[in-house]
Design an enzyme around this catalytic site. Sequence first.
Site, PDB file in Angstrom:
ATOM      1  N   CYS A   1       0.942  -1.011   0.068  1.00 42.60           N
ATOM      2  CA  CYS A   1      -0.120   0.058  -0.106  1.00 42.60           C
ATOM      3  C   CYS A   1       0.945   1.274  -0.051  1.00 42.60           C
ATOM      4  CB  CYS A   1      -0.930   0.263   1.338  1.00 42.60           C
ATOM      5  SG  CYS A   1      -2.135  -1.305   1.302  1.00 42.60           S
TER       6      CYS A   1
ATOM      7  N   ARG B   1      -7.784  -3.951  -3.349  1.00 44.46           N
ATOM      8  CA  ARG B   1      -7.304  -2.865  -3.954  1.00 44.46           C
ATOM      9  C   ARG B   1      -8.135  -2.515  -5.493  1.00 44.46           C
ATOM     10  NH1 ARG B   1      -2.367  -2.482  -1.761  1.00 44.46           N
ATOM     11  NH2 ARG B   1      -1.514  -4.427  -0.925  1.00 44.46           N
TER      12      ARG B   1
HETATM   13  C1  BEZ Z   1       0.666  -4.701   1.865  1.00 45.66           C
HETATM   14  O1  BEZ Z   1       1.735  -4.772   1.767  1.00 45.66           O
HETATM   15  O2  BEZ Z   1       0.022  -3.574   1.482  1.00 45.66           O
HETATM   16  C2  BEZ Z   1      -0.690  -5.733   2.205  1.00 45.66           C
HETATM   17  C3  BEZ Z   1      -0.409  -7.117   1.944  1.00 45.66           C
HETATM   18  C4  BEZ Z   1      -1.157  -7.904   2.342  1.00 45.66           C
HETATM   19  C5  BEZ Z   1      -2.205  -7.611   3.301  1.00 45.66           C
HETATM   20  C6  BEZ Z   1      -2.669  -6.313   3.286  1.00 45.66           C
HETATM   21  C7  BEZ Z   1      -1.639  -5.279   3.083  1.00 45.66           C
END
Ligand code: BEZ
Length: 214
Positions: A51, A128
Amino acid sequence: MEEQINQMPRIGDLAPDFEANTTYGPIKFSEFNKGSWVILFSHPADFTPVCTTEMSGFALRSEEFKALNTKLMGLSIDSIHSHVAWVNNVKKNSGVLFNFPIVADIDMKVSKLYGMLQPNESETAAVRAVFIIDPTGKVRLIMYYPLNVGRNMDEIVRALKALQVSDKHNVALPLNWVPGEKVIVPPPKTVEEMEEREKSDYEMMDFYLAKKDL
Ligand code: BEZ
């Protein structure tokens, strides 16, 4: 409840309106959308690695979006305090400011309205999602990615430009089109148009697949 989670706007629908608290104060979506394109996108959680790369990617290209008359709005199921702390953290660590509003959707109201909660992926974090919404408030393009795969910023920008070119010139865009390449002229709808086409200087595979420079 289940019905509400499964609800999602479809291409061509009016984007559902909402009021929400954001990192730039309370915003009514329909007011924010007035006169400009909006990219509304969700991320699973603040202070997470993928993110952070995505939000930074949007921020780094914000001038390009502005030039395309496009506003950005992020969203996650986190509190406003978490959002502000994350914005501050990333700015301190990398110098990148998330300079667009991020909705604090702690009650999941907007996530449910836009089908961003997909319970078999996560019951508590938004996937996402990307909604490209035009200045009339219509949903024009939707992308959904799972939690563990980041989006492609070049594709988001390309898709936005493709929609805008299509609207402006009444054309369609072929596979992998990027600005500067030939565009597809809509197929003829009458015999007269078909005969006209035969006399044109379009690049033609056949009468129904014709390309031209803009
Ligand atoms: C992330 O790295 O943004 C992420 C990865 C897995 C679940 C939620 C966020």
